[in-house]
Design a protein around this motif. Structure first.
Motif: not given
Length: 115
Positions: A71, A19, A21-23, A79, A6, A77
């Motif tokens: 996404r 915002r 993000s999660c990758t 979001y 994250e 990713t």
């Protein structure tokens, strides 16, 4: 084993936006639902928003109309766009599968909203 990272948290004034993000370390979003969760000090972790493998979305009542989950499969990713932030949104935000996998919890990203 998939790893989730994250990012995007920070300090923002009430009414501001962030915002998150999660990758993921590999492509999973097209086959499994994902969720954003948060944990405020002294409180239990709660689900904030989720997105199904088919793209359907759901939100907690407390964030409905203010947060948007999305996404990007090509970037692996997910979001969380957050608008009109409130001090009560202050928490560590995590992403995980839906339902959550115990081994997938990461460090999270801190969101602090000042009044």
């Amino acid at each position: 084993q998939v790893q989730l990272v994250e990012s995007g948290g920070g300090l923002v004034q009430a009414g501001g936006s962030l915002r998150l993000s999660c990758t993921a370390s590999r492509r999973v979003f097209s086959i499994i639902g994902m969720g954003w969760y948060r944990q405020a000090p002294g409180k239990q972790r709660e689900l904030v928003a989720d997105i199904t493998s088919g793209g359907g979305t759901n939100y907690a009542d407390s964030v409905k109309g203010r947060f948007t989950i999305s996404r990007d499969g090509a970037k692996n990713t997910v979001y969380l766009q957050m608008y009109s932030l409130k001090p009560e949104d202050t928490a560590v935000y995590y992403c995980n599968t839906r339902p959550p996998g115990a081994a997938l919890w990461g460090q999270g990203t801190q969101v602090t909203v000042s009044s």
